[in-house]
Design an enzyme around this catalytic site. Structure first.
Site, PDB file in Angstrom:
ATOM      1  N   ASP A 108       5.777  27.140  19.736  1.00  0.00           N
ATOM      2  CA  ASP A 108       6.042  28.352  20.527  1.00  0.00           C
ATOM      3  C   ASP A 108       6.558  29.515  19.682  1.00  0.00           C
ATOM      4  OD1 ASP A 108       5.360  26.832  22.764  1.00  0.00           O
ATOM      5  OD2 ASP A 108       7.437  26.172  23.042  1.00  0.00           O
ATOM      6  N   HIS A 115      -0.558  28.630  24.291  1.00  0.00           N
ATOM      7  CA  HIS A 115      -0.555  29.829  23.438  1.00  0.00           C
ATOM      8  C   HIS A 115      -0.756  31.060  24.306  1.00  0.00           C
ATOM      9  CE1 HIS A 115      -1.827  27.265  19.708  1.00  0.00           C
ATOM     10  NE2 HIS A 115      -0.700  26.878  20.263  1.00  0.00           N
ATOM     11  N   ARG A 169      -9.161   2.495  17.067  1.00  0.00           N
ATOM     12  CA  ARG A 169     -10.623   2.460  16.973  1.00  0.00           C
ATOM     13  C   ARG A 169     -11.376   1.929  18.192  1.00  0.00           C
ATOM     14  NH1 ARG A 169      -9.506  -0.174  11.642  1.00  0.00           N
ATOM     15  NH2 ARG A 169      -7.670  -0.494  12.920  1.00  0.00           N
ATOM     16  N   ARG A 183       9.403  24.204  31.159  1.00  0.00           N
ATOM     17  CA  ARG A 183      10.768  23.737  30.866  1.00  0.00           C
ATOM     18  C   ARG A 183      11.549  24.813  30.102  1.00  0.00           C
ATOM     19  NH1 ARG A 183       9.753  18.163  27.714  1.00  0.00           N
ATOM     20  NH2 ARG A 183       7.984  19.341  26.934  1.00  0.00           N
ATOM     21  N   PRO A 184      12.862  24.960  30.385  1.00  0.00           N
ATOM     22  CA  PRO A 184      13.659  25.901  29.579  1.00  0.00           C
ATOM     23  C   PRO A 184      13.692  25.391  28.139  1.00  0.00           C
ATOM     24  CG  PRO A 184      15.037  24.814  31.249  1.00  0.00           C
ATOM     25  CD  PRO A 184      13.650  24.288  31.426  1.00  0.00           C
ATOM     26  N   LEU A 199      11.566  39.477  17.143  1.00  0.00           N
ATOM     27  CA  LEU A 199      12.709  40.143  16.515  1.00  0.00           C
ATOM     28  C   LEU A 199      13.441  41.007  17.545  1.00  0.00           C
ATOM     29  CD1 LEU A 199      14.175  40.617  13.803  1.00  0.00           C
ATOM     30  CD2 LEU A 199      12.644  42.554  13.399  1.00  0.00           C
ATOM     31  N   VAL A 242       7.501  42.788  17.665  1.00  0.00           N
ATOM     32  CA  VAL A 242       8.669  43.271  18.414  1.00  0.00           C
ATOM     33  C   VAL A 242       8.425  43.292  19.926  1.00  0.00           C
ATOM     34  CG1 VAL A 242       9.655  44.572  16.491  1.00  0.00           C
ATOM     35  CG2 VAL A 242       7.940  45.667  17.955  1.00  0.00           C
TER      36      VAL A 242
HETATM   37  P1  GDP Z   1       2.735  29.779  20.730  1.00  0.00           P
HETATM   38  O1  GDP Z   1       2.701  28.446  21.375  1.00  0.00           O
HETATM   39  O2  GDP Z   1       3.188  29.716  19.306  1.00  0.00           O
HETATM   40  O3  GDP Z   1       1.446  30.537  20.867  1.00  0.00           O
HETATM   41  O4  GDP Z   1       3.851  30.626  21.497  1.00  0.00           O
HETATM   42  P2  GDP Z   1       4.008  30.726  23.100  1.00  0.00           P
HETATM   43  O5  GDP Z   1       2.941  31.618  23.599  1.00  0.00           O
HETATM   44  O6  GDP Z   1       4.152  29.397  23.717  1.00  0.00           O
HETATM   45  O7  GDP Z   1       5.442  31.397  23.209  1.00  0.00           O
HETATM   46  C1  GDP Z   1       5.726  32.631  22.626  1.00  0.00           C
HETATM   47  C2  GDP Z   1       6.184  33.591  23.749  1.00  0.00           C
HETATM   48  O8  GDP Z   1       6.729  34.758  23.172  1.00  0.00           O
HETATM   49  C3  GDP Z   1       5.048  34.066  24.629  1.00  0.00           C
HETATM   50  O9  GDP Z   1       5.533  34.265  25.916  1.00  0.00           O
HETATM   51  C4  GDP Z   1       4.646  35.393  23.984  1.00  0.00           C
HETATM   52  O10 GDP Z   1       4.024  36.285  24.897  1.00  0.00           O
HETATM   53  C5  GDP Z   1       5.981  35.910  23.553  1.00  0.00           C
HETATM   54  N1  GDP Z   1       6.000  36.753  22.356  1.00  0.00           N
HETATM   55  C6  GDP Z   1       5.242  36.675  21.239  1.00  0.00           C
HETATM   56  N2  GDP Z   1       5.678  37.565  20.323  1.00  0.00           N
HETATM   57  C7  GDP Z   1       6.724  38.209  20.882  1.00  0.00           C
HETATM   58  C8  GDP Z   1       7.625  39.210  20.421  1.00  0.00           C
HETATM   59  O11 GDP Z   1       7.557  39.696  19.304  1.00  0.00           O
HETATM   60  N3  GDP Z   1       8.605  39.602  21.283  1.00  0.00           N
HETATM   61  C9  GDP Z   1       8.742  39.083  22.531  1.00  0.00           C
HETATM   62  N4  GDP Z   1       9.732  39.536  23.288  1.00  0.00           N
HETATM   63  N5  GDP Z   1       7.911  38.134  23.000  1.00  0.00           N
HETATM   64  C10 GDP Z   1       6.934  37.699  22.175  1.00  0.00           C
HETATM   65  P1  IMO Z   2       2.526  25.108  21.031  1.00  0.00           P
HETATM   66  O1  IMO Z   2       1.172  24.986  20.403  1.00  0.00           O
HETATM   67  C1  IMO Z   2       6.467  23.382  21.800  1.00  0.00           C
HETATM   68  C2  IMO Z   2       6.732  19.010  21.810  1.00  0.00           C
HETATM   69  C3  IMO Z   2       7.081  18.441  23.165  1.00  0.00           C
HETATM   70  C4  IMO Z   2       7.829  17.197  22.730  1.00  0.00           C
HETATM   71  C5  IMO Z   2       7.046  16.736  21.511  1.00  0.00           C
HETATM   72  C6  IMO Z   2       6.008  15.674  21.788  1.00  0.00           C
HETATM   73  O2  IMO Z   2       2.540  25.823  22.323  1.00  0.00           O
HETATM   74  O3  IMO Z   2       3.520  25.622  20.043  1.00  0.00           O
HETATM   75  P2  IMO Z   2       3.659  15.671  23.055  1.00  0.00           P
HETATM   76  O4  IMO Z   2       3.322  16.009  24.468  1.00  0.00           O
HETATM   77  O5  IMO Z   2       2.938  16.474  22.042  1.00  0.00           O
HETATM   78  O6  IMO Z   2       3.577  14.202  22.769  1.00  0.00           O
HETATM   79  O7  IMO Z   2       5.229  16.028  22.932  1.00  0.00           O
HETATM   80  O8  IMO Z   2       6.404  17.898  21.015  1.00  0.00           O
HETATM   81  N1  IMO Z   2       5.559  19.917  21.799  1.00  0.00           N
HETATM   82  C7  IMO Z   2       5.651  21.249  21.784  1.00  0.00           C
HETATM   83  N2  IMO Z   2       6.730  22.058  21.837  1.00  0.00           N
HETATM   84  N3  IMO Z   2       5.236  23.907  21.675  1.00  0.00           N
HETATM   85  C8  IMO Z   2       4.151  23.110  21.593  1.00  0.00           C
HETATM   86  O9  IMO Z   2       2.905  23.592  21.393  1.00  0.00           O
HETATM   87  C9  IMO Z   2       4.327  21.715  21.680  1.00  0.00           C
HETATM   88  N4  IMO Z   2       3.495  20.657  21.652  1.00  0.00           N
HETATM   89  C10 IMO Z   2       4.255  19.575  21.722  1.00  0.00           C
HETATM   90  O10 IMO Z   2       7.895  19.312  23.898  1.00  0.00           O
HETATM   91  O11 IMO Z   2       9.122  17.519  22.311  1.00  0.00           O
HETATM   92 MG    MG Z   3       3.453  27.495  23.086  1.00  0.00          MG
END
Ligand code: GDP
Ligand code: IMO
Ligand code: MG
Length: 454
Positions: free
Chosen positions: A25, A53, A167, A329-330, A358, A440
């Site tokens: 994330d 994503h 396998r 989840r938080p 940032l 940002v």
């Molecule tokens: P990923 O799994 O790495 O693609 O990230 P996620 O999309 O799960 O979580 C990143 C969150 O941060 C998303 O809600 C994005 O829209 C948000 N986000 C990404 N870059 C920025 C940023 O520079 N500032 C803020 N405030 N939010 C951002």
């Molecule tokens: P993106 O691509 C955040 C975490 C789960 C758990 C552990 C194992 O959005 O960054 P799994 O279901 O893969 O067996 O869970 O990995 N986890 C992630 N946490 N972002 C992700 O993907 C994650 N993919 C798996 O929360 O702790």
């Molecule tokens: Mg993510």
């Protein structure tokens, strides 16, 4: 000479990768979206529907789970490589969701060797977690250190990868198009899974084999035209000198080999996953963009050395909207851990950083960064990836001045307030890698790209 034999020898390396440097994330979706414009294909090489994503374009938010984020660009190829585990029902849901929002999904291709996540994998994932939960509670009550549940997304990721490695009964996307092979594999899988699931659940598992076969045949018919040998497809593109972008899922600290084992996912999330998960040699990948939040987050269990369980953590969580894209989840929140990021940067061979979120750090008087760990009385800058070892470290902090102003409208690095600029420079110095991207805000526009904006 065919294009595929020319591919890796005579053409210059012109591919890029986006990888997460923390616990997922980090903002990989946004980084991929920014880079996709300059590439002809975007390829997922690991993970499955555990990923979430987010991409925000002109105020419209898209959440992608299995489909590469490049799908939002018309005319680009979006490829699901052999290293991904595909839940075909989730994939169809995602395809339909995008289509209903006017996104052209015709560029999607899926490796015939990607493994299929089946309903019994999800069942097993949940039951294993429940077992661990019970076990950990018992161990805690008895005063011994137990292995707790991993806090998985319950999307069947671990069991699907396990079957791949076991396998014979591992079902691949190509098998969905071969009814005889599929039937044989499902039969075998059931012989192994039924007793296991019955034991774990304490009752007969609810799996109807003929219905499952039929459901698999249906998704096979729907996805069939997209299923192909993506390795040759990619090498044909390389042979034509077309640039490809690899989209990492999850994060390096969740990597099954290099992450905080056992609290990890089941794949190689870092750049090392690219060759095995796509068949493209690493020599083709010139740029590796390491995406890192300006602080730390983690979903699920496992150590997070800089965790904030106080009002500061709540404030970062609220400002950063730190709630999971996949499970809601938080997310657990902490200050930036540069011991961890330096380690991830090293593992991935990162050539540039994308520092994201940032803007979330605006308004704090001071900002803390973990720059070393104290372990058994001595100080180290080395990251111990084993979960038990990592749980024993104590952060050593560096405190930097904060910045009061909101920065979501800054578009050039020199426009950033002193505190924000100093923070970025500190990260660059300590990691030893320049920040190619500073983000940002969630929108495409809320970005500074090195060399473009200053
Ligand atoms: P990923 O799994 O790495 O693609 O990230 P996620 O999309 O799960 O979580 C990143 C969150 O941060 C998303 O809600 C994005 O829209 C948000 N986000 C990404 N870059 C920025 C940023 O520079 N500032 C803020 N405030 N939010 C951002
Ligand atoms: P993106 O691509 C955040 C975490 C789960 C758990 C552990 C194992 O959005 O960054 P799994 O279901 O893969 O067996 O869970 O990995 N986890 C992630 N946490 N972002 C992700 O993907 C994650 N993919 C798996 O929360 O702790
Ligand atoms: Mg993510």
């Amino acid at each position: 000479m065919t294009p595929s034999t020319r591919a890796t020898t005579s053409r210059p390396a012109n591919c890029s990768a986006v990888v997460g440097l923390q616990w997922g994330d980090e903002g990989k979706g946004k980084a991929v979206d920014l880079l996709a414009a300059r590439h002809d294909a975007v390829v997922r090489y690991n993970g499955g529907a555990n990923a979430g994503h987010s991409v925000v374009v002109g105020g419209t938010r898209y959440a992608l789970h299995l489909i590469p984020s490049g799908i939002l660009y018309p005319g680009k190829r979006a490829i699901i490589g052999n290293g991904v585990v595909v839940d075909p029902w989730k994939l169809i849901e995602e395809l339909d969701g995008l289509a209903s929002r006017g996104v052209d999904t015709r560029g999607l291709m899926i490796s015939d060797r990607a493994h299929v996540v089946l309903p019994y994998h999800k069942l097993e994932d949940g039951l294993r977690e429940d077992l661990l939960k019970g076990g950990a509670a018992k161990a805690h009550a008895e005063g011994v250190a137990g292995i707790s549940e991993i806090g998985t997304t319950r999307r069947g990721i671990g069991p699907a990868y396990a079957d791949k490695v076991q396998r014979a009964s591992g079902v691949r996307m190509g098998d969905l198009l071969r009814p005889g092979v599929l039937a044989e594999k499902l039969e075998l899988a059931m012989a192994i899974k039924r007793p296991l699931l019955r034991e774990l659940a304490g009752k007969q598992p609810d799996i109807d084999l003929p219905r499952l076969r039929e459901a698999c045949a249906q998704v096979g018919t729907r996805l069939g035209p997209m299923i192909t040998d993506t390795t040759y497809l990619l090498h044909d593109m390389l042979g034509e000198g077309r640039p490809i972008l690899f989209e990492g899922a999850n994060g390096t600290l969740l990597d099954v080999d290099h992450g905080t084992y056992p609290y990890v996912t089941a794949s190689n999330c870092g750049s090392a996953g690219i060759p095995s998960g796509t068949g493209v040699p690493m020599a083709n990948v010139l740029r590796i963009l390491g995406v890192m939040k300006a602080y730390s987050t983690r979903v699920g269990t496992g150590p997070l050395p800089t965790e904030l369980k106080d009002a500061t953590g709540d404030r970062i969580r609220e400002r950063g909207r730190e709630f999971g894209t996949t499970t809601g989840r938080p997310r657990r929140v902490g200050w930036l851990d540069l011991v961890a990021v330096r380690y991830s940067s090293m593992i991935n061979g990162v050539t540039g950083l994308a520092i994201t979120l940032l803007d979330v750090l605006a308004g704090f008087d001071e900002l803390r960064i973990c720059t070393a760990y104290k372990v058994n009385g001595s100080v180290t800058d080395r990251f111990p990836p084993d979960a038990i070892d990592l749980a024993a470290v104590e952060p050593v902090w560096t405190t930097l001045p904060g910045f009061g102003e909101e920065i979501g409208r800054c578009r050039r690095r020199q426009d950033l307030p002193d505190g924000a600029r100093r923070y970025v420079e500190f990260v660059e110095e300590r990691v030893g890698v320049p920040a190619d991207i500073i983000s940002v805000g969630p929108d495409r526009e809320q970005t500074m790209v090195r060399g473009e904006s200053e």
